[in-house]
Write an enzyme that holds these catalytic residues in place. Structure first.
Site, PDB file in Angstrom:
ATOM      1  N   SER A 122     -29.500 130.950 -37.084  1.00 28.02           N
ATOM      2  CA  SER A 122     -29.975 131.588 -38.427  1.00 28.02           C
ATOM      3  C   SER A 122     -31.207 130.326 -39.506  1.00 28.02           C
ATOM      4  O   SER A 122     -31.178 131.074 -40.604  1.00 28.02           O
ATOM      5  CB  SER A 122     -28.651 131.315 -39.502  1.00 28.02           C
ATOM      6  OG  SER A 122     -27.922 129.571 -39.546  1.00 28.02           O
ATOM      7  N   LYS A 167     -27.699 125.621 -43.256  1.00 31.79           N
ATOM      8  CA  LYS A 167     -28.506 126.415 -44.645  1.00 31.79           C
ATOM      9  C   LYS A 167     -29.299 125.253 -45.551  1.00 31.79           C
ATOM     10  O   LYS A 167     -29.106 124.295 -45.782  1.00 31.79           O
ATOM     11  CB  LYS A 167     -27.283 127.364 -45.293  1.00 31.79           C
ATOM     12  CG  LYS A 167     -26.387 127.862 -44.370  1.00 31.79           C
ATOM     13  CD  LYS A 167     -27.374 129.058 -43.569  1.00 31.79           C
ATOM     14  CE  LYS A 167     -25.917 129.704 -42.691  1.00 31.79           C
ATOM     15  NZ  LYS A 167     -26.736 131.088 -41.436  1.00 31.79           N
TER      16      LYS A 167
END
Length: 201
Positions: free
Chosen positions: A55, A93
């Site tokens: 990700s 993230k």
């Protein structure tokens, strides 16, 4: 004369034995100090994590080891590690918006109105990887998102590999209380050279 030599030899042997003893003692003291320093750093300053998934590609890749600096200060653009209550695990993230900011996405681009600003600005994101047609989580959030104002005490995060990232577009804003720390640019740049250090932590 022989007796004196024997006594001298015994004295020298005793001296060497004492020296050996203190050499070992010094070694163990240094070892304990080093282990204590690592324990303090690990518990109060740094933590080590291993990346699982893509990700955040290409910034970091699957199986990378990263040192995370524990801090309460989070800025836009920081790569953070946080605990997700929804998924019951740690995620990594990038912070896109802070509390009070308003954000929306359109056509793969991200637009941000910073807290106190009058207008939206398109964010320049040279770190992302985006393939509009293959977004795995399109069914949950879609490529069009927002506008959304970030609540107090929270941040909005997204993965750099936008087509493979389960992030605030689906999971919602992240509480600052759940942020474990940030991954510095130095760690990102030199992550391959520091794997031995990562394993120690």
């Amino acid at each position: 004369m022989v007796e004196n030599n024997i006594k001298l030899d015994l004295r020298e042997e005793k001296i060497y034995s004492i020296r050996d003893f203190w050499s070992w003692m010094n070694f163990f003291v240094v070892l304990l100090c080093v282990l204590g320093a690592f324990t303090i750093l690990r518990s109060g300053v740094f933590m080590c994590v291993q990346v699982s998934g893509s990700s955040m590609y290409p910034t970091v890749t699957d199986k990378d080891y990263l040192l995370v600096q524990k801090t309460d200060v989070v800025r836009r653009g920081d790569v953070i590690v946080f605990y997700s209550e929804t998924l019951d695990r740690l995620l990594i993230k990038r912070v896109i918006a802070l509390q009070g900011d308003t954000i929306y996405t359109s056509g793969g681009d991200v637009y941000l109105k910073k807290n106190g600003a009058d207008d939206f600005e398109k964010i320049s994101e040279d770190y992302t990887r985006l393939e509009h047609s293959t977004w795995r989580y399109a069914h949950a959030a879609g490529e069009e998102f927002g506008p959304m104002k970030i609540p107090e005490g929270k941040v909005f995060v997204m993965g750099d590999n936008r087509t493979e990232s389960l992030d605030s577009r689906v999971l919602g804003s992240v509480s600052l209380a759940d942020v474990q720390g940030i991954v510095t640019q130095f760690v990102i740049d030199y992550r391959y050279n520091l794997q031995f250090l990562y394993r120690i932590f």
